[in-house]
Design a protein around this motif. Sequence first.
Motif, mmCIF file in Angstrom:
data_model
loop_
_atom_site.group_PDB
_atom_site.id
_atom_site.type_symbol
_atom_site.label_atom_id
_atom_site.label_comp_id
_atom_site.label_asym_id
_atom_site.label_seq_id
_atom_site.Cartn_x
_atom_site.Cartn_y
_atom_site.Cartn_z
ATOM 1 N N LYS A 133 0.629 -8.520 2.200
ATOM 2 C CA LYS A 133 0.750 -9.961 2.389
ATOM 3 C C LYS A 133 1.935 -10.512 1.599
ATOM 4 N N THR A 134 2.085 -10.058 0.362
ATOM 5 C CA THR A 134 3.222 -10.489 -0.458
ATOM 6 C C THR A 134 4.537 -10.054 0.169
ATOM 7 N N ALA A 135 4.583 -8.829 0.670
ATOM 8 C CA ALA A 135 5.814 -8.306 1.267
ATOM 9 C C ALA A 135 6.279 -9.166 2.438
ATOM 10 N N ALA A 136 5.334 -9.756 3.160
ATOM 11 C CA ALA A 136 5.687 -10.553 4.337
ATOM 12 C C ALA A 136 6.460 -11.817 3.961
ATOM 13 N N TYR A 137 6.378 -12.248 2.707
ATOM 14 C CA TYR A 137 7.091 -13.451 2.269
ATOM 15 C C TYR A 137 8.456 -13.137 1.664
ATOM 16 N N LEU A 138 8.772 -11.862 1.513
ATOM 17 C CA LEU A 138 10.049 -11.484 0.938
ATOM 18 C C LEU A 138 11.088 -11.312 2.032
ATOM 19 N N VAL A 140 13.992 -9.712 1.585
ATOM 20 C CA VAL A 140 14.849 -8.590 1.192
ATOM 21 C C VAL A 140 14.046 -7.305 1.347
ATOM 22 N N PRO A 141 14.717 -6.155 1.443
ATOM 23 C CA PRO A 141 13.975 -4.883 1.475
ATOM 24 C C PRO A 141 13.110 -4.742 0.229
ATOM 25 N N ASN A 142 11.910 -4.203 0.406
ATOM 26 C CA ASN A 142 10.992 -4.082 -0.725
ATOM 27 C C ASN A 142 10.073 -2.891 -0.537
ATOM 28 N N THR A 143 9.409 -2.530 -1.607
ATOM 29 C CA THR A 143 8.436 -1.441 -1.606
ATOM 30 C C THR A 143 7.090 -1.997 -2.036
#
Length: 356
Positions: A133-138, A140-143
């Motif tokens: 869920k957090t990744a969906a708000y970023l 930039v590329p993320n892990t």
Amino acid sequence: MAAGKGPGVDMRKVEVVAPNFKRRLSGVTSTIIQLVPLQAAEIGIATLGPGLPDGLPKMRWWQVPSLLRRPAGGRHRIWHARRNVEMLAGVVLRNVLRAPLKLVFTSASQRRHKRWTKFLIRRMDAVIATSRKTAAYLEVPNTVIMHGIDLDRFHPPADGAAAKADLGLDPAQTYVGCFGRVRHQKGTDLFVDAMISLLPSRPGWSAIVAGRATAEHKGFEAELKQRVEKARLADRILFVGEHKDIERWYRALSLFVAPQRWEGFGLTPLEAMASGVPVVATDVGAFSELIEDGATGTLIPRNDPGAMIDATGRWMDAEPERRQASADALTLVRETFPLKGEAGKLIDIYRQLNGG
């Protein structure tokens, strides 16, 4: 000893800096406190900032100029920020003072970031999200690296009755708990109201509210206690305050409720499940990625008192199902969420950035 004074660490051996620029205990601070000792066994790491236990490896403020030099045997150090102010400090050190740093940021936020936060995030060398869920708000590329739980600290009791008695609780009662800061955001009022509805028809059950109400929320806590008094349940809905040994209180429970209206990640369901306790939780934070709905607990809509009463009541009335859910919760946490796994994945990120 005053903050910033003292011998400090050997900066030649420090490969990773974990800054903590907030004195008050928070989820971020707790994460640092739990992770750094595990990481220190494998990599040179030091904290920087106030509000951390003396047992952690610590840089002192007078050692900050050492960050302008390379560590022994490495081209860069890692600066692992978890707040905006820590990202900013890393950017200033690297971009203005030319410190040989690689910048990492962990985000737990589940909302659209403000322009200033986006500006800082775009300057990171690596970004970690604590949930999908957090990744969906970023942007930039993320892990995604989810938080883990200390299984040596959080575990089921050897003797449930003794675990209750050691806390001064009635061993004959069955307890449902709600742990965390006492405030509206955390939904403490929803839990209390659910207990006022459920307990009169379930004399074998009592409830525990554990956590601190800060000064601005003392009135909120007082109002909840008044509701409990009016319902004549003060002997069965217990406000026990804040405890550093909260793991002991989990071991007294048979059911846990996480009633938050909003949450970044939320560790309490993991702490409960690691203690062998099924969880009723609102669908906020990372809860939907932690709980197997129907197996290790139940997910309910946030801010829905009726759903909370219904789900909690069903688990209270179903002892065989609770026992199975307890076993399933233990298996899930031990296989998927050990703290050592989180620590190891972060070290992999650090080493990748340093070409290791």
